[in-house]
Write a protein that holds these residues in place. Structure first.
Motif, PDB file in Angstrom:
ATOM      1  N   ILE A 310       0.974  -1.224  -0.055  1.00 43.16           N
ATOM      2  CA  ILE A 310       0.113  -0.114  -0.164  1.00 43.16           C
ATOM      3  C   ILE A 310       0.899   1.200   0.013  1.00 43.16           C
ATOM      4  O   ILE A 310       0.646   2.348  -0.781  1.00 43.16           O
ATOM      5  CB  ILE A 310      -1.057   0.107   1.368  1.00 43.16           C
ATOM      6  CG1 ILE A 310      -1.929  -1.147   1.407  1.00 43.16           C
ATOM      7  CG2 ILE A 310      -1.609   1.320   1.488  1.00 43.16           C
ATOM      8  CD1 ILE A 310      -3.353  -0.685   0.311  1.00 43.16           C
ATOM      9  N   GLU A 312       4.033   1.306  -1.158  1.00 38.24           N
ATOM     10  CA  GLU A 312       4.578   1.322  -2.220  1.00 38.24           C
ATOM     11  C   GLU A 312       3.833   2.004  -3.378  1.00 38.24           C
ATOM     12  O   GLU A 312       4.218   2.789  -4.335  1.00 38.24           O
ATOM     13  CB  GLU A 312       5.200  -0.029  -2.797  1.00 38.24           C
ATOM     14  CG  GLU A 312       6.520  -0.459  -2.033  1.00 38.24           C
ATOM     15  CD  GLU A 312       7.008  -1.638  -2.714  1.00 38.24           C
ATOM     16  OE1 GLU A 312       6.258  -2.595  -3.435  1.00 38.24           O
ATOM     17  OE2 GLU A 312       8.046  -2.093  -2.386  1.00 38.24           O
ATOM     18  N   ALA A 313       2.351   1.514  -3.359  1.00 39.97           N
ATOM     19  CA  ALA A 313       1.614   2.109  -4.519  1.00 39.97           C
ATOM     20  C   ALA A 313       1.705   3.518  -4.099  1.00 39.97           C
ATOM     21  O   ALA A 313       1.576   4.306  -5.345  1.00 39.97           O
ATOM     22  CB  ALA A 313       0.258   1.513  -4.244  1.00 39.97           C
ATOM     23  N   ALA A 314       1.344   3.987  -3.037  1.00 42.59           N
ATOM     24  CA  ALA A 314       1.358   5.407  -2.935  1.00 42.59           C
ATOM     25  C   ALA A 314       2.172   6.304  -3.233  1.00 42.59           C
ATOM     26  O   ALA A 314       2.466   7.096  -4.140  1.00 42.59           O
ATOM     27  CB  ALA A 314       0.754   5.620  -1.425  1.00 42.59           C
ATOM     28  N   LEU A 315       3.617   5.815  -2.836  1.00 43.81           N
ATOM     29  CA  LEU A 315       4.936   6.578  -2.902  1.00 43.81           C
ATOM     30  C   LEU A 315       5.057   6.587  -4.586  1.00 43.81           C
ATOM     31  O   LEU A 315       5.717   7.427  -4.958  1.00 43.81           O
ATOM     32  CB  LEU A 315       5.921   5.778  -2.231  1.00 43.81           C
ATOM     33  CG  LEU A 315       5.816   6.226  -0.611  1.00 43.81           C
ATOM     34  CD1 LEU A 315       6.911   5.276  -0.021  1.00 43.81           C
ATOM     35  CD2 LEU A 315       5.962   7.502  -0.445  1.00 43.81           C
ATOM     36  N   GLY A 316       4.720   5.222  -5.159  1.00 41.95           N
ATOM     37  CA  GLY A 316       5.198   5.153  -6.442  1.00 41.95           C
ATOM     38  C   GLY A 316       4.189   6.082  -7.369  1.00 41.95           C
ATOM     39  O   GLY A 316       4.726   6.502  -8.399  1.00 41.95           O
ATOM     40  N   LEU A 317       3.289   6.810  -6.971  1.00 44.52           N
ATOM     41  CA  LEU A 317       2.461   7.559  -7.543  1.00 44.52           C
ATOM     42  C   LEU A 317       2.878   8.870  -7.489  1.00 44.52           C
ATOM     43  O   LEU A 317       2.217   9.973  -7.825  1.00 44.52           O
ATOM     44  CB  LEU A 317       0.789   7.356  -7.238  1.00 44.52           C
ATOM     45  CG  LEU A 317       0.390   6.188  -7.862  1.00 44.52           C
ATOM     46  CD1 LEU A 317      -1.267   6.090  -7.189  1.00 44.52           C
ATOM     47  CD2 LEU A 317       0.052   6.620  -9.407  1.00 44.52           C
ATOM     48  N   GLY A 318       3.713   9.064  -6.412  1.00 43.14           N
ATOM     49  CA  GLY A 318       4.286  10.444  -6.346  1.00 43.14           C
ATOM     50  C   GLY A 318       3.682  11.097  -4.969  1.00 43.14           C
ATOM     51  O   GLY A 318       3.688  12.234  -4.911  1.00 43.14           O
ATOM     52  N   ALA A 319       3.060  10.297  -3.973  1.00 42.01           N
ATOM     53  CA  ALA A 319       2.646  10.992  -2.900  1.00 42.01           C
ATOM     54  C   ALA A 319       3.886  11.060  -1.912  1.00 42.01           C
ATOM     55  O   ALA A 319       4.913  10.359  -1.916  1.00 42.01           O
ATOM     56  CB  ALA A 319       1.616   9.858  -2.129  1.00 42.01           C
ATOM     57  N   SER A 320       3.792  12.037  -0.896  1.00 43.39           N
ATOM     58  CA  SER A 320       4.871  12.370  -0.137  1.00 43.39           C
ATOM     59  C   SER A 320       4.524  11.203   0.893  1.00 43.39           C
ATOM     60  O   SER A 320       3.542  10.581   1.042  1.00 43.39           O
ATOM     61  CB  SER A 320       4.936  13.949   0.299  1.00 43.39           C
ATOM     62  OG  SER A 320       3.570  13.936   1.365  1.00 43.39           O
ATOM     63  N   ARG A 321       5.801  11.290   1.864  1.00 43.33           N
ATOM     64  CA  ARG A 321       5.538  10.018   2.964  1.00 43.33           C
ATOM     65  C   ARG A 321       4.080  10.692   3.920  1.00 43.33           C
ATOM     66  O   ARG A 321       3.542   9.825   4.203  1.00 43.33           O
ATOM     67  CB  ARG A 321       6.682  10.143   4.068  1.00 43.33           C
ATOM     68  CG  ARG A 321       7.570   9.122   3.615  1.00 43.33           C
ATOM     69  CD  ARG A 321       8.802   9.154   4.472  1.00 43.33           C
ATOM     70  NE  ARG A 321       9.606   8.088   3.873  1.00 43.33           N
ATOM     71  CZ  ARG A 321       9.606   6.812   4.114  1.00 43.33           C
ATOM     72  NH1 ARG A 321       9.088   6.334   5.033  1.00 43.33           N
ATOM     73  NH2 ARG A 321      10.675   5.916   3.513  1.00 43.33           N
ATOM     74  N   MET A 324       1.137   9.563   1.831  1.00 42.55           N
ATOM     75  CA  MET A 324       0.973   8.300   2.131  1.00 42.55           C
ATOM     76  C   MET A 324       0.332   7.782   3.574  1.00 42.55           C
ATOM     77  O   MET A 324      -0.386   7.277   3.334  1.00 42.55           O
ATOM     78  CB  MET A 324       2.548   7.636   1.990  1.00 42.55           C
ATOM     79  CG  MET A 324       2.637   6.202   2.381  1.00 42.55           C
ATOM     80  SD  MET A 324       4.202   5.590   2.435  1.00 42.55           S
ATOM     81  CE  MET A 324       4.338   5.809   4.389  1.00 42.55           C
TER      82      MET A 324
END
Lengths: 426, 269
Positions: A310, A312-321, A324
């Motif tokens: 979950i 990885e998916a968020a960070l992979g889309l360019g979410a900040s920590r 996320m």
């Protein structure tokens, strides 16, 4: 030949395996039965002791609200009305019922049968509506705790078996009972009053409100602090010697005896910060210390249980920590965090020792109006009543335990509901 | 920095010709004591599918995760060397990793839709980066992305149902739709079909071929057939080193290196 011998050996092994499995099941069932048995005995004994406290013996008296007794000046002044001699009104009613009690000793004995707080009920009635002065009123008034115990069968009639009443007093009581003027009715004082030296007037409401304010302070502090700590340690901090040290110490704090937190609270909150003694505010602060480690640990476990993909998916889309955490991880972890918080709160509501250290053990009659007023808490009330010598406090102790258990059960049920309701599968 | 980077770039003819979208120059990755990637030099062309193949543990996924800096998340991972995207160093301190990940999307091995609705899954990225100016805008992005991922017709009536309720193949295409909704330039795919059945795999492969038109795709795969089917270029990794890279046809028909030959003929791996 050989193969059939082999098959026999296999069959024998299988039998042994099934037997072992059955034994293991039996151990488990036995353990559950024993645990349930103890629980049943515990609950049954508390209920058996305590259920009678939910009713209180009351007497029906015909009160003559004589203006010459209540308001001799006739000005209907509130201050005068609130300090009037309502005890005399009650006593006159009793004397009217039993005119044969003419001498001083007999009167004293008669008056001893009714609660010393009965006049307060009359006062309440008159202050609510002064226009009733001069009329006659029928009222149910609480009897003294000793009469209550006699009626409930907790006390023997005969003096040689521990009875406190003479023949004459018993005759009065019987007479009242015979014409239906003496009845056990729902014990409203238990749920509306504060503590009292008179068992028949002693109530839990002060303790309930004290516990409520304490828990409110605890929740308001330990939930955000605990979740923020867990999120930082789990999602942001890098693993190094410092975070390891913090983690070990949080686990240690969870195991510290709560009375130690009480001592800490006494020194820091009362002596250094000079916050009001015996107040739910300080109680809540101390209980925050007690429940914080539990909440942090529960929150970390729930955060760990959120699958890494979950994140990885968020960070992979360019979410900040932070995105996320707030968009995905926290919402998914929230049911677990809430469950842990409620369990921490349940621990806090049952905590007694630290509250003794900060003075919430004082005898307090008034129901606290704010978290800064002196108060006591439910488990401390149990402790206080358990230590009281009067027979009537035994059943009230059990009743207080039942009320506390009901709160705990309600909180745990909420925790289970939240877990079931918000649980997500993926 | 520029002189060294030029030196790296010169190592690859494509890079020199300016056709490379992504270049890697002497990239080394350490996980603690483990030297996972050893001196990788590789150029990845735009609008092509580049397949990274090799036995397990050879570092192909590690290399893939260098390109959008997902390795940053692994504690103890250390990346040295130069990786550029459009001649810009992506490990530059000035570079914003969030922006990089908006330009370089990723599809993971296991389909990983968020436990939200299908619509919200696709809309998450555009919302995050403020790509839509209105609800209608957003809806258009979602629909277009789902269409491009070949999923729209299957889910158009249940956009508000949870993405986790779809089949494995649909979930993976949802993840691809989610990735392209941000309009990235590059899509990294880490064994995207390893959890899918052959029919779902065929659909995803078809999709990859279509996506090539608009995106640069780097795909890690364990299936040689897949690499042969979908990619134009293939890079073979072995024990953390890049053994051979070339046109897919050449790698599979006329490998230059003994190790490559052994691997693609199934002698090891």
């Amino acid at each position: 030949m050989r193969s059939s011998a082999n098959a026999d050996r296999v069959a024998a092994r299988l039998r042994r395996r099934y037997a072992a499995e059955k034994r293991f099941r039996a151990y488990g069932v036995a353990a559950i039965i024993i645990a349930l048995g103890f629980l049943t005995v515990l609950l049954a004994s508390i209920i058996a002791d305590g259920y009678t406290a939910f009713v209180q013996t009351e007497v029906r008296l015909s009160l003559d609200l004589d203006p010459s007794v209540i308001d001799p000046s006739g000005k209907r002044d509130r201050a005068d009305l609130s300090s009037a001699d309502y005890a005399a009104v009650v006593h006159n009613a009793l004397l009217a019922r039993f005119p044969e009690a003419s001498d001083r000793a007999a009167r004293r004995r008669l008056f001893r049968l009714i609660s010393q707080g009965a006049d307060l009920e009359v006062r309440k009635l008159v202050l609510a509506d002064p226009s009733i002065i001069g009329s006659r009123r029928e009222m149910w008034l609480p009897m003294a705790a000793s009469v209550d115990q006699l009626i409930k069968g907790n006390m023997a009639r005969a003096p040689e078996k521990g009875g406190q009443f003479s023949e004459r007093e018993l005759a009065w009581i019987d007479a009242l009972q015979a014409d239906g003027s003496l009845k056990t009715r729902f014990n409203k004082w238990l749920f509306t009053g504060g503590d009292s030296r008179q068992p028949e007037l002693a109530g839990l409401w002060g303790a309930v409100v004290g516990s409520f304010y304490s828990l409110l302070v605890t929740l308001a502090l330990s939930f955000p602090l605990g979740v923020a700590t867990a999120v930082y340690l789990e999602e942001f901090a890098s693993r190094n010697r410092w975070t390891d040290l913090i983690e070990v110490n949080i686990n240690n704090l969870a195991a510290v005896p709560s009375i130690v937190f009480g001592l800490l609270g006494l020194e820091i909150f009362l002596n250094v910060f000079e916050l009001p003694r015996s107040s739910p505010l300080v109680g809540g602060l101390v209980l925050t210390l007690v429940s914080l480690p539990t909440i942090i640990i529960a929150a970390r476990v729930s955060l760990k249980a959120v699958p890494p993909w979950i994140r990885e998916a968020a960070l992979g889309l360019g979410a900040s920590r932070l995105q996320m955490v707030t968009h995905h991880v926290l919402p998914l972890a929230m049911p677990g965090i809430l469950t842990g918080t409620i369990i921490g709160m349940a621990r806090a509501i049952g905590e007694t020792a630290p509250l003794l250290m900060i003075g919430m053990v004082a005898f307090i009659v008034d129901v606290p109006a704010t978290p800064l007023d002196p108060a006591t808490a439910l488990p401390v009330q149990v402790y206080l009543w358990a230590a009281s010598p009067e027979r009537a406090f035994i059943e009230r102790t059990s009743a207080a335990i039942l009320v506390l258990l009901c709160f705990l059960a309600a909180m745990n049920a909420t925790a289970i509901y939240l877990r079931k309701h918000f649980e997500r599968r993926w | 920095m520029s002189t060294t980077s030029d030196a790296y770039l010169r190592q690859d003819a494509d890079a020199a010709a300016g056709m490379a979208k992504i270049t890697a120059g002497d990239v080394n990755v350490h996980y603690g004591d483990k030297h996972a990637l050893k001196g990788i030099n590789l150029a990845i062309r735009a609008n092509e599918v580049t397949a990274l193949i090799g036995p397990s543990g050879c570092g192909k996924s590690t290399f893939l995760r260098c390109i959008n800096r997902m390795n940053d998340l692994i504690e103890g991972a250390r990346v040295t060397g130069l990786i550029t995207l459009d001649r810009q160093d992506i490990y530059d301190r000035e570079l914003d990793v969030v922006q990089l990940r908006a330009r370089v999307g990723m599809v993971f091995q296991k389909p990983n839709p968020f436990p939200k609705s299908i619509y919200d899954n696709v809309a998450y990225g555009p919302r995050l980066h403020g790509l839509a100016h209105s609800t209608a805008d957003l809806e258009e992005i979602v629909v277009t992305s789902l269409e491009r991922a070949g999923l729209y017709d299957e889910v158009k009536d249940r956009l508000d149902e949870p993405g986790t309720g779809l089949s494995g193949g649909q979930q993976q295409r949802l993840c691809i739709a989610r990735a392209i909704a941000v309009s990235p330039e590059v899509i990294l795919m880490d064994e995207p079909c390893s959890a899918l059945d052959p029919i779902a795999t065929a659909k995803v492969e078809e999709l990859i071929d279509e996506l090539r038109e608009n995106f640069t795709i780097v795909i890690v795969t364990h299936s040689m057939q897949q690499a042969a089917r979908v990619s134009q270029r293939t890079a073979f990794f072995h024990l953390g080193e890049l053994v051979e890279v070339g046109d897919t046809e050449q790698i599979f028909t006329n490998p230059q290196h003994k190790l490559t030959q052994g691997y693609i003929t199934g002698r090891f791996g």
